[in-house]
Design a protein around this motif. Structure first.
Motif, PDB file in Angstrom:
ATOM      1  N   ARG A 101      48.866  35.487  40.144  1.00 56.38           N
ATOM      2  CA  ARG A 101      47.544  35.577  39.523  1.00 56.38           C
ATOM      3  C   ARG A 101      46.811  36.781  40.106  1.00 56.38           C
ATOM      4  NH1 ARG A 101      48.579  29.946  39.656  1.00 56.38           N
ATOM      5  NH2 ARG A 101      48.207  28.993  37.627  1.00 56.38           N
ATOM      6  N   PRO A 102      47.026  37.960  39.511  1.00 55.88           N
ATOM      7  CA  PRO A 102      46.469  39.204  40.064  1.00 55.88           C
ATOM      8  C   PRO A 102      44.958  39.173  40.279  1.00 55.88           C
ATOM      9  CG  PRO A 102      48.018  39.692  38.305  1.00 55.88           C
ATOM     10  CD  PRO A 102      47.823  38.207  38.318  1.00 55.88           C
ATOM     11  N   GLN A 103      44.209  38.542  39.364  1.00 57.47           N
ATOM     12  CA  GLN A 103      42.751  38.503  39.536  1.00 57.47           C
ATOM     13  C   GLN A 103      42.359  37.716  40.780  1.00 57.47           C
ATOM     14  OE1 GLN A 103      41.760  36.870  35.709  1.00 57.47           O
ATOM     15  NE2 GLN A 103      41.234  38.890  34.879  1.00 57.47           N
ATOM     16  N   ASN A 104      43.030  36.607  41.022  1.00 59.53           N
ATOM     17  CA  ASN A 104      42.737  35.816  42.221  1.00 59.53           C
ATOM     18  C   ASN A 104      43.172  36.566  43.479  1.00 59.53           C
ATOM     19  OD1 ASN A 104      41.902  33.918  40.401  1.00 59.53           O
ATOM     20  ND2 ASN A 104      43.482  32.417  40.881  1.00 59.53           N
ATOM     21  N   ILE A 105      44.319  37.236  43.404  1.00 58.10           N
ATOM     22  CA  ILE A 105      44.816  38.006  44.548  1.00 58.10           C
ATOM     23  C   ILE A 105      43.844  39.132  44.895  1.00 58.10           C
ATOM     24  CG2 ILE A 105      46.645  39.594  45.295  1.00 58.10           C
ATOM     25  CD1 ILE A 105      48.623  37.749  43.733  1.00 58.10           C
ATOM     26  N   GLU A 106      43.346  39.831  43.896  1.00 52.81           N
ATOM     27  CA  GLU A 106      42.410  40.941  44.138  1.00 52.81           C
ATOM     28  C   GLU A 106      41.117  40.469  44.784  1.00 52.81           C
ATOM     29  OE1 GLU A 106      41.755  43.150  40.522  1.00 52.81           O
ATOM     30  OE2 GLU A 106      43.913  43.438  40.238  1.00 52.81           O
ATOM     31  N   ARG A 107      40.659  39.265  44.438  1.00 52.44           N
ATOM     32  CA  ARG A 107      39.406  38.734  44.997  1.00 52.44           C
ATOM     33  C   ARG A 107      39.573  38.164  46.393  1.00 52.44           C
ATOM     34  NH1 ARG A 107      38.775  35.747  39.930  1.00 52.44           N
ATOM     35  NH2 ARG A 107      39.259  33.935  41.173  1.00 52.44           N
ATOM     36  N   CYS A 108      40.795  38.003  46.837  1.00 49.23           N
ATOM     37  CA  CYS A 108      41.054  37.343  48.116  1.00 49.23           C
ATOM     38  C   CYS A 108      40.890  38.321  49.271  1.00 49.23           C
ATOM     39  CB  CYS A 108      42.474  36.777  48.107  1.00 49.23           C
ATOM     40  SG  CYS A 108      42.851  35.831  49.588  1.00 49.23           S
ATOM     41  N   PRO A 109      39.942  38.064  50.176  1.00 53.04           N
ATOM     42  CA  PRO A 109      39.769  38.954  51.327  1.00 53.04           C
ATOM     43  C   PRO A 109      40.967  38.866  52.281  1.00 53.04           C
ATOM     44  CG  PRO A 109      38.140  37.169  51.363  1.00 53.04           C
ATOM     45  CD  PRO A 109      38.993  36.969  50.162  1.00 53.04           C
ATOM     46  N   PRO A 110      41.351  39.984  52.906  1.00 52.65           N
ATOM     47  CA  PRO A 110      42.529  39.999  53.777  1.00 52.65           C
ATOM     48  C   PRO A 110      42.443  39.035  54.958  1.00 52.65           C
ATOM     49  CG  PRO A 110      41.559  42.206  53.585  1.00 52.65           C
ATOM     50  CD  PRO A 110      40.703  41.260  52.807  1.00 52.65           C
ATOM     51  N   ASP A 111      41.242  38.686  55.390  1.00 59.19           N
ATOM     52  CA  ASP A 111      41.109  37.798  56.540  1.00 59.19           C
ATOM     53  C   ASP A 111      40.998  36.327  56.149  1.00 59.19           C
ATOM     54  OD1 ASP A 111      38.579  38.085  55.435  1.00 59.19           O
ATOM     55  OD2 ASP A 111      37.557  37.982  57.376  1.00 59.19           O
ATOM     56  N   ALA A 112      41.077  36.016  54.851  1.00 59.03           N
ATOM     57  CA  ALA A 112      41.016  34.625  54.404  1.00 59.03           C
ATOM     58  C   ALA A 112      42.245  33.868  54.908  1.00 59.03           C
ATOM     59  CB  ALA A 112      40.958  34.562  52.881  1.00 59.03           C
ATOM     60  N   LEU A 113      42.048  32.607  55.269  1.00 59.11           N
ATOM     61  CA  LEU A 113      43.167  31.753  55.650  1.00 59.11           C
ATOM     62  C   LEU A 113      43.735  31.110  54.397  1.00 59.11           C
ATOM     63  CD1 LEU A 113      42.131  29.837  58.889  1.00 59.11           C
ATOM     64  CD2 LEU A 113      43.954  31.504  58.605  1.00 59.11           C
TER      65      LEU A 113
END
Length: 122
Positions: A101-113
């Motif tokens: 899901r590219p849209q969800n991946i793009e919104r995900c901050p790199p430091d999110a668990l």
């Protein structure tokens, strides 16, 4: 295998779908990359349930760099089976039903668990 931000705070299937980053099926050995991350101290592996699903937790930066460059590769072994409705043979390194899901991946901050749940489909 399904990756979500925090499935414990998701109240409905629709809400859950908004948080899923990726899901796919994989053959024997398909979760070895997660076990390696846990062994290297880059993820945790919650073994408290004693069975499935296996739950791994890691920073998005560790997970997304892997799945966005192509699904994790693994050697695996041939798997053969007979179910009531079918006979099957799954080759080594098999992955199927891939849904990124590219849209969800793009919104995900790199430091999110992220929580990664893995089930044995045998």
């Amino acid at each position: 295998m399904t990756s979500v931000r925090d499935s414990s705070v998701v109240a409905s299937k629709e809400e859950y779908e908004k948080h899923i980053l990726a899901s796919w099926e994989t053959g024997v050995g398909g979760v070895n990359w997660l076990i390696t991350l846990a062994n290297d101290g880059k993820a945790t592996w919650d073994k408290s349930k004693g069975g499935y699903p296996w739950r791994f937790t890691a920073r998005a930066s560790e997970i997304l760099s892997v799945i966005t460059s192509g699904l994790p590769k693994h050697q695996g072994v041939w798997t053969f089976g007979i179910d009531p409705d079918e006979e099957y043979a799954i080759p080594p390194s098999w992955s199927g039903k891939v849904q990124l899901r590219p849209q969800n991946i793009e919104r995900c901050p790199p430091d999110a668990l992220l929580s990664i749940d893995a089930w044995d489909q045998s």
